[in-house]
Write a protein that holds these residues in place. Structure first.
Motif, PDB file in Angstrom:
ATOM      1  N   SER A 212       0.731  -1.009  -0.154  1.00 48.92           N
ATOM      2  CA  SER A 212      -0.016   0.005  -0.002  1.00 48.92           C
ATOM      3  C   SER A 212       0.890   1.445  -0.065  1.00 48.92           C
ATOM      4  O   SER A 212       0.382   2.375  -0.105  1.00 48.92           O
ATOM      5  CB  SER A 212      -1.094   0.015   1.175  1.00 48.92           C
ATOM      6  OG  SER A 212      -0.288   0.065   2.494  1.00 48.92           O
ATOM      7  N   ASN A 236      -2.994  -6.845   0.208  1.00 56.45           N
ATOM      8  CA  ASN A 236      -3.402  -5.687  -0.519  1.00 56.45           C
ATOM      9  C   ASN A 236      -5.061  -5.772  -0.941  1.00 56.45           C
ATOM     10  O   ASN A 236      -5.678  -4.745  -0.877  1.00 56.45           O
ATOM     11  CB  ASN A 236      -2.511  -5.431  -1.625  1.00 56.45           C
ATOM     12  CG  ASN A 236      -2.612  -4.051  -2.237  1.00 56.45           C
ATOM     13  OD1 ASN A 236      -3.486  -3.907  -3.052  1.00 56.45           O
ATOM     14  ND2 ASN A 236      -1.567  -3.082  -2.032  1.00 56.45           N
ATOM     15  N   ARG A 272      -6.475   4.761  -3.080  1.00 58.50           N
ATOM     16  CA  ARG A 272      -5.287   4.158  -2.669  1.00 58.50           C
ATOM     17  C   ARG A 272      -4.534   4.930  -1.485  1.00 58.50           C
ATOM     18  O   ARG A 272      -4.228   4.229  -0.566  1.00 58.50           O
ATOM     19  CB  ARG A 272      -3.954   4.358  -3.950  1.00 58.50           C
ATOM     20  CG  ARG A 272      -4.302   3.280  -5.023  1.00 58.50           C
ATOM     21  CD  ARG A 272      -3.058   3.166  -5.935  1.00 58.50           C
ATOM     22  NE  ARG A 272      -2.735   4.542  -6.513  1.00 58.50           N
ATOM     23  CZ  ARG A 272      -3.445   4.655  -7.805  1.00 58.50           C
ATOM     24  NH1 ARG A 272      -4.063   3.725  -8.355  1.00 58.50           N
ATOM     25  NH2 ARG A 272      -3.281   5.684  -8.558  1.00 58.50           N
ATOM     26  N   LYS A 275      -6.265   3.292   1.382  1.00 61.68           N
ATOM     27  CA  LYS A 275      -5.721   2.127   1.742  1.00 61.68           C
ATOM     28  C   LYS A 275      -4.297   2.353   2.751  1.00 61.68           C
ATOM     29  O   LYS A 275      -3.981   1.445   3.592  1.00 61.68           O
ATOM     30  CB  LYS A 275      -5.334   1.393   0.270  1.00 61.68           C
ATOM     31  CG  LYS A 275      -6.367   0.830  -0.134  1.00 61.68           C
ATOM     32  CD  LYS A 275      -6.230   0.258  -1.743  1.00 61.68           C
ATOM     33  CE  LYS A 275      -5.117  -0.838  -1.805  1.00 61.68           C
ATOM     34  NZ  LYS A 275      -4.888  -1.344  -3.020  1.00 61.68           N
ATOM     35  N   ARG A 276      -3.577   3.267   2.174  1.00 59.82           N
ATOM     36  CA  ARG A 276      -2.333   3.580   3.111  1.00 59.82           C
ATOM     37  C   ARG A 276      -2.744   3.999   4.406  1.00 59.82           C
ATOM     38  O   ARG A 276      -1.971   3.529   5.172  1.00 59.82           O
ATOM     39  CB  ARG A 276      -1.656   4.719   2.241  1.00 59.82           C
ATOM     40  CG  ARG A 276      -0.363   5.121   3.019  1.00 59.82           C
ATOM     41  CD  ARG A 276       0.788   3.848   3.049  1.00 59.82           C
ATOM     42  NE  ARG A 276       1.934   4.389   3.600  1.00 59.82           N
ATOM     43  CZ  ARG A 276       2.024   4.413   4.999  1.00 59.82           C
ATOM     44  NH1 ARG A 276       1.172   3.891   5.755  1.00 59.82           N
ATOM     45  NH2 ARG A 276       3.301   4.614   5.558  1.00 59.82           N
ATOM     46  N   SER A 279      -3.857   0.856   6.307  1.00 57.55           N
ATOM     47  CA  SER A 279      -2.556  -0.153   6.582  1.00 57.55           C
ATOM     48  C   SER A 279      -2.086   0.334   8.099  1.00 57.55           C
ATOM     49  O   SER A 279      -1.769  -0.627   8.836  1.00 57.55           O
ATOM     50  CB  SER A 279      -1.581   0.008   5.488  1.00 57.55           C
ATOM     51  OG  SER A 279      -0.381  -0.470   5.944  1.00 57.55           O
TER      52      SER A 279
END
Length: 298
Positions: A212, A236, A272, A275-276, A279
């Motif tokens: 990520s 992921n 994205r 998603k980071r 994480s």
């Protein structure tokens, strides 16, 4: 006269080669050491000549001088969760294949076919009105009955697998399921693939492992990053599912996503970025679970 095209005799033609399939955890643990030993052999001999004696010597050299390699540990509850999630994925994939095949057979048996969203009960209702006229239709009906029986069996197995996974996850006392969009199956997959979260010194290392974190592709004064297509693709995928659910269902995840859209990012870039961020959240939850486990053990 035109010359004949050059043929590569005894060698494969140049071009992209298929990437090897991902291995199990044992190969995942040893993959980095094997790669480093291959590099050590290349630098030491000037070539890549491979023998058992050279392999043993260079593996020992890498293990002696590299202290950041992951130690092989006894299998524990995380291994059980990984096995259960892999079995669950196999059952779900097989169920999808059988369901698609049943849908295709019923399409040929019924004048209007069957609608999407087919299930075992809906297929059974649709098959009650089938009256085959030809031997071919009778064969299709028999195949449809067999596929329906397979579908019911797979439904039971998937349900039993999820119940077994739920019991195994309860043993870990994890707080991952409190995160919106992260249910039992996804939480079990995260724990099964991550294992001991302490092997990641920071959340940035964890993000790199999950794929990520973007990759630095800067050159000179040109600072830029590119999409990370590596990392653990199973994790992921989990982060992607959580992000999609949070964007759809509202809450803090949706607010973060909309804020990135307002900053000028495309939907894919905003997703994205979410998603980071997720994480980091998953990493902190797993670190907290580990501290709680150590406190209970003390």
């Amino acid at each position: 006269m035109a010359r004949a095209p050059f043929r590569h005799r005894g060698r494969p033609r140049p071009g992209p080669h298929p990437r090897p399939a991902a291995g199990r955890r044992g190969r995942e643990r040893g993959g980095r050491a094997l790669h480093l030993s291959a590099r050590a052999r290349l630098l030491a001999t000037g070539g890549n000549r491979k023998t058992d004696a050279n392999d043993a010597r260079h593996v020992a050299q890498v293990a002696l001088f590299r202290h950041d390699l992951r130690a092989v540990e006894p299998e524990d509850q995380t291994t059980i969760l990984r096995l259960l999630t892999e079995r669950h994925d196999d059952l779900v994939h097989e169920r999808t294949r059988v369901l698609n095949r049943l849908h295709a057979v019923l399409r040929d048996l019924l004048p209007c076919g069957v609608p999407t969203g087919l299930s075992a009960d809906k297929a059974a209702v649709a098959m009650k009105g089938i009256r085959p006229v030809t031997a071919t239709d009778a064969c299709r009906r028999d195949i449809a009955r067999d596929l329906l029986a397979d579908l019911r069996r797979l439904d039971r197995q998937v349900k039993d697998s999820e119940a077994e996974m739920r019991d195994a996850l309860a043993v870990t006392r994890t707080g991952l399921t409190t995160l919106p969009g992260l249910g039992t199956v996804l939480a079990a997959k995260v724990i099964g693939h991550v294992g001991d979260v302490s092997r990641f010194p920071t959340e940035h290392h964890f993000a790199s492992y999950t794929g990520s974190a973007p990759l630095d592709a800067s050159s000179g004064n040109n600072v830029r990053h590119r999409l990370n297509t590596g990392g653990n693709r199973a994790l992921n995928s989990v982060l992607h599912i959580i992000a999609v659910c949070q964007v759809r269902d509202g809450g803090r995840g949706q607010e973060y996503y909309l804020r990135k859209i307002a900053e000028g990012k495309t939907p894919a870039e905003a997703r994205r970025a979410l998603k980071r961020r997720l994480s980091n959240v998953v990493y902190r939850i797993m670190k907290r679970d580990q501290r709680n486990h150590l406190a209970r053990a003390a």
